[in-house]
Design a protein around this motif. Structure first.
Motif, PDB file in Angstrom:
ATOM      1  N   GLN A 151      26.398  22.747 -20.838  1.00 47.03           N
ATOM      2  CA  GLN A 151      25.055  22.454 -20.302  1.00 47.03           C
ATOM      3  C   GLN A 151      25.050  21.260 -19.344  1.00 47.03           C
ATOM      4  O   GLN A 151      24.092  21.047 -18.605  1.00 47.03           O
ATOM      5  N   ARG A 152      26.110  20.483 -19.390  1.00 48.30           N
ATOM      6  CA  ARG A 152      26.091  19.215 -18.658  1.00 48.30           C
ATOM      7  C   ARG A 152      26.173  19.370 -17.141  1.00 48.30           C
ATOM      8  O   ARG A 152      25.678  18.515 -16.414  1.00 48.30           O
ATOM      9  N   TYR A 153      26.806  20.441 -16.670  1.00 54.35           N
ATOM     10  CA  TYR A 153      26.934  20.590 -15.205  1.00 54.35           C
ATOM     11  C   TYR A 153      25.549  20.625 -14.561  1.00 54.35           C
ATOM     12  O   TYR A 153      25.275  19.920 -13.587  1.00 54.35           O
ATOM     13  N   GLU A 154      24.677  21.441 -15.127  1.00 59.82           N
ATOM     14  CA  GLU A 154      23.314  21.548 -14.591  1.00 59.82           C
ATOM     15  C   GLU A 154      22.536  20.260 -14.821  1.00 59.82           C
ATOM     16  O   GLU A 154      21.726  19.852 -13.988  1.00 59.82           O
ATOM     17  N   GLN A 155      22.762  19.630 -15.970  1.00 59.88           N
ATOM     18  CA  GLN A 155      22.077  18.365 -16.252  1.00 59.88           C
ATOM     19  C   GLN A 155      22.478  17.302 -15.230  1.00 59.88           C
ATOM     20  O   GLN A 155      21.647  16.532 -14.741  1.00 59.88           O
ATOM     21  N   ARG A 207      48.749  13.027 -19.223  1.00 56.75           N
ATOM     22  CA  ARG A 207      49.647  13.691 -18.259  1.00 56.75           C
ATOM     23  C   ARG A 207      50.158  15.029 -18.809  1.00 56.75           C
ATOM     24  O   ARG A 207      50.282  16.005 -18.075  1.00 56.75           O
ATOM     25  N   ALA A 208      50.396  15.060 -20.110  1.00 52.11           N
ATOM     26  CA  ALA A 208      50.862  16.309 -20.733  1.00 52.11           C
ATOM     27  C   ALA A 208      49.772  17.395 -20.669  1.00 52.11           C
ATOM     28  O   ALA A 208      50.058  18.579 -20.807  1.00 52.11           O
ATOM     29  N   LEU A 209      48.525  16.947 -20.457  1.00 52.98           N
ATOM     30  CA  LEU A 209      47.408  17.902 -20.363  1.00 52.98           C
ATOM     31  C   LEU A 209      47.034  18.168 -18.900  1.00 52.98           C
ATOM     32  O   LEU A 209      45.888  18.489 -18.582  1.00 52.98           O
ATOM     33  N   TRP A 210      48.010  18.010 -18.005  1.00 51.35           N
ATOM     34  CA  TRP A 210      47.755  18.118 -16.557  1.00 51.35           C
ATOM     35  C   TRP A 210      46.979  19.396 -16.205  1.00 51.35           C
ATOM     36  O   TRP A 210      45.985  19.348 -15.491  1.00 51.35           O
ATOM     37  N   ASP A 211      47.433  20.535 -16.696  1.00 50.63           N
ATOM     38  CA  ASP A 211      46.794  21.811 -16.325  1.00 50.63           C
ATOM     39  C   ASP A 211      45.352  21.884 -16.813  1.00 50.63           C
ATOM     40  O   ASP A 211      44.471  22.403 -16.116  1.00 50.63           O
ATOM     41  N   GLU A 212      45.115  21.347 -17.999  1.00 57.77           N
ATOM     42  CA  GLU A 212      43.757  21.355 -18.554  1.00 57.77           C
ATOM     43  C   GLU A 212      42.833  20.450 -17.716  1.00 57.77           C
ATOM     44  O   GLU A 212      41.690  20.796 -17.430  1.00 57.77           O
ATOM     45  N   TYR A 213      43.362  19.283 -17.324  1.00 61.18           N
ATOM     46  CA  TYR A 213      42.558  18.397 -16.470  1.00 61.18           C
ATOM     47  C   TYR A 213      42.286  19.040 -15.117  1.00 61.18           C
ATOM     48  O   TYR A 213      41.178  18.957 -14.587  1.00 61.18           O
ATOM     49  N   GLU A 214      43.308  19.693 -14.587  1.00 62.29           N
ATOM     50  CA  GLU A 214      43.133  20.337 -13.276  1.00 62.29           C
ATOM     51  C   GLU A 214      42.011  21.384 -13.354  1.00 62.29           C
ATOM     52  O   GLU A 214      41.147  21.447 -12.470  1.00 62.29           O
ATOM     53  N   ALA A 215      42.017  22.168 -14.417  1.00 60.96           N
ATOM     54  CA  ALA A 215      40.974  23.192 -14.575  1.00 60.96           C
ATOM     55  C   ALA A 215      39.600  22.531 -14.731  1.00 60.96           C
ATOM     56  O   ALA A 215      38.597  23.005 -14.169  1.00 60.96           O
ATOM     57  N   ALA A 216      39.539  21.435 -15.482  1.00 65.05           N
ATOM     58  CA  ALA A 216      38.252  20.744 -15.671  1.00 65.05           C
ATOM     59  C   ALA A 216      37.765  20.151 -14.346  1.00 65.05           C
ATOM     60  O   ALA A 216      36.566  20.198 -14.033  1.00 65.05           O
ATOM     61  N   TYR A 217      38.672  19.601 -13.556  1.00 65.79           N
ATOM     62  CA  TYR A 217      38.285  19.074 -12.232  1.00 65.79           C
ATOM     63  C   TYR A 217      37.793  20.199 -11.324  1.00 65.79           C
ATOM     64  O   TYR A 217      36.825  20.035 -10.581  1.00 65.79           O
ATOM     65  N   GLU A 218      38.465  21.343 -11.380  1.00 68.30           N
ATOM     66  CA  GLU A 218      38.049  22.463 -10.527  1.00 68.30           C
ATOM     67  C   GLU A 218      36.646  22.945 -10.912  1.00 68.30           C
ATOM     68  O   GLU A 218      35.819  23.226 -10.042  1.00 68.30           O
ATOM     69  N   ALA A 219      36.363  23.006 -12.207  1.00 67.33           N
ATOM     70  CA  ALA A 219      35.021  23.412 -12.657  1.00 67.33           C
ATOM     71  C   ALA A 219      33.983  22.403 -12.173  1.00 67.33           C
ATOM     72  O   ALA A 219      32.911  22.761 -11.673  1.00 67.33           O
ATOM     73  N   MET A 220      34.312  21.124 -12.290  1.00 69.88           N
ATOM     74  CA  MET A 220      33.412  20.058 -11.836  1.00 69.88           C
ATOM     75  C   MET A 220      33.120  20.189 -10.340  1.00 69.88           C
ATOM     76  O   MET A 220      31.974  20.101  -9.904  1.00 69.88           O
ATOM     77  N   LEU A 221      34.173  20.430  -9.551  1.00 65.97           N
ATOM     78  CA  LEU A 221      33.995  20.510  -8.096  1.00 65.97           C
ATOM     79  C   LEU A 221      33.149  21.716  -7.712  1.00 65.97           C
ATOM     80  O   LEU A 221      32.261  21.620  -6.872  1.00 65.97           O
ATOM     81  N   SER A 222      33.441  22.863  -8.341  1.00 65.85           N
ATOM     82  CA  SER A 222      32.703  24.037  -7.880  1.00 65.85           C
ATOM     83  C   SER A 222      31.291  24.079  -8.451  1.00 65.85           C
ATOM     84  O   SER A 222      30.395  24.629  -7.825  1.00 65.85           O
ATOM     85  N   ARG A 223      31.058  23.449  -9.585  1.00 70.55           N
ATOM     86  CA  ARG A 223      29.717  23.518 -10.169  1.00 70.55           C
ATOM     87  C   ARG A 223      28.826  22.331  -9.816  1.00 70.55           C
ATOM     88  O   ARG A 223      27.603  22.423  -9.929  1.00 70.55           O
ATOM     89  N   CYS A 224      29.419  21.227  -9.420  1.00 68.21           N
ATOM     90  CA  CYS A 224      28.609  20.027  -9.137  1.00 68.21           C
ATOM     91  C   CYS A 224      28.747  19.540  -7.699  1.00 68.21           C
ATOM     92  O   CYS A 224      28.385  18.402  -7.395  1.00 68.21           O
ATOM     93  N   SER A 225      29.291  20.369  -6.810  1.00 77.35           N
ATOM     94  CA  SER A 225      29.203  20.031  -5.392  1.00 77.35           C
ATOM     95  C   SER A 225      27.915  20.679  -4.896  1.00 77.35           C
ATOM     96  O   SER A 225      27.825  21.899  -4.809  1.00 77.35           O
ATOM     97  N   THR A 226      26.913  19.871  -4.650  1.00 78.33           N
ATOM     98  CA  THR A 226      25.592  20.391  -4.316  1.00 78.33           C
ATOM     99  C   THR A 226      25.211  19.934  -2.909  1.00 78.33           C
ATOM    100  O   THR A 226      25.844  19.030  -2.352  1.00 78.33           O
ATOM    101  N   ALA A 227      24.167  20.550  -2.375  1.00 76.48           N
ATOM    102  CA  ALA A 227      23.721  20.138  -1.041  1.00 76.48           C
ATOM    103  C   ALA A 227      23.284  18.671  -1.061  1.00 76.48           C
ATOM    104  O   ALA A 227      23.536  17.923  -0.116  1.00 76.48           O
ATOM    105  N   HIS A 228      22.666  18.240  -2.165  1.00 78.22           N
ATOM    106  CA  HIS A 228      22.183  16.848  -2.197  1.00 78.22           C
ATOM    107  C   HIS A 228      23.282  15.853  -2.556  1.00 78.22           C
ATOM    108  O   HIS A 228      23.174  14.670  -2.246  1.00 78.22           O
ATOM    109  N   ALA A 229      24.343  16.313  -3.211  1.00 77.68           N
ATOM    110  CA  ALA A 229      25.420  15.392  -3.590  1.00 77.68           C
ATOM    111  C   ALA A 229      26.756  16.148  -3.649  1.00 77.68           C
ATOM    112  O   ALA A 229      27.249  16.462  -4.728  1.00 77.68           O
TER     113      ALA A 229
END
Ligand code: AMP
Ligand code: MG
Length: 274
Positions: A151-155, A207-229
């Motif tokens: 729920q946090r992405y939309e929040q 660092r051992a969780l590199w792939d998991e962090y990468e996926a979390a960053y990708e979700a953040m970028l695609s869901r929270c890159s908005t016209a206003h921010a």
């Protein structure tokens, strides 16, 4: 060759809603500033311009700029603050580092501590880590229920829209380094006695969780890159290029905000200093 700030921005901006595969994004980007000397000259000029613009922002006292820095360990968040804002008067720039939440912070919703740290009108605020940790480390290390994190992405989008509509311009930078660059930087922290203090064994767990962090960053970028921010992904393997890119965009953004000195409602000629 030096690119214009507009060209730089086009290269690093994440279009709202677009998928953002990080593996396909270069962490070096030689074409943006090919020579170190050019980048250093550029950041020197831009950071002085940022100081001048901040003074106008303060004089105007109507709006604020919030610069959000995110990136994995060793990606250069501290170095970016030092490299880009070192010409600014200390009165005008407020840096907030977000670490593990305190007991009191955990007793509130995750945006509580963040809202309290947003810049006042006239100020530049810089977040070293931010509310995005609540969809990054918290997601990867499962520190909150998955449904709540979802729920946090939309929040976050709604929170940032609220800030924008209330006079805060947001600039969000993800500092993007390669896995190999992180290995070298962590190794330096072990090898160089004056860098030992920066080493934290928990960084190796992350660092051992590199792939998991990468996926979390990708979700953040695609869901929270908005016209206003929108998000911007900065190639950060070279520290000098990273600083030059961020400084160019901060300067361009402040120039577009065009803060103006207020017009006095009195005439200077009516007064005499004796
Ligand atoms: P540093 O930036 O090296 O000072 O480390 C700060 C640490 O705090 C990092 O490991 C972050 O992942 C962690 N951190 C920041 N925000 C949160 C959060 N909301 N929940 C849990 N850990 C966090
Ligand atoms: Mg860490």
């Amino acid at each position: 060759m030096i690119k214009t700030a507009t060209e730089i921005d086009a290269a690093v901006l994440i279009e709202p809603g677009a998928p953002s595969p990080l593996k396909q994004r270069d962490t070096v980007c030689d074409h943006l500033f090919s020579k170190r000397e050019e980048a250093e000259a550029s950041v020197a000029e831009d950071s002085k311009a940022v100081d001048k613009l901040q003074e106008r922002l303060w004089a105007e006292r109507k709006r604020a700029l919030l610069v959000v820095l995110q990136g994995i360990d060793t990606s250069g968040k501290d170095g970016t603050v030092r490299g880009v804002f070192n010409q600014c008067g200390p009165l005008g720039v407020e840096v907030t580092a977000f670490g593990r939440p305190s007991e009191q912070e955990l007793a509130h919703d995750y945006l509580w501590r963040v809202h309290g740290a947003t810049p006042a009108k006239g100020m530049i605020g810089v977040f070293n880590r931010s509310h995005y940790e609540d969809v990054l480390v918290v997601k990867v290390r499962k520190l909150a229920p998955a449904a709540a994190i979802e729920q946090r992405y939309e929040q976050i989008n709604a929170f940032e829209k609220h800030l924008c509509e209330n006079g805060v311009t947001l600039l969000k930078f993800m500092l993007h380094i390669s896995r190999d660059e992180q290995r070298q930087r962590l190794q330096e922290r072990l090898d160089q006695p004056d860098k030992n203090w920066k080493f934290n064994p928990a960084d190796l767990e992350d660092r051992a969780l590199w792939d998991e962090y990468e996926a979390a960053y990708e979700a953040m970028l695609s869901r929270c890159s908005t016209a206003h921010a929108p998000w911007r992904v900065i190639p950060a393997d070279k520290k000098w290029r990273r600083n030059a890119l961020v400084a160019a965009i901060v300067r361009k953004t402040l120039e577009e905000m065009a803060p103006a000195y207020p017009k006095p409602d009195w005439r200077p000629s009516d007064f005499r200093v004796v």
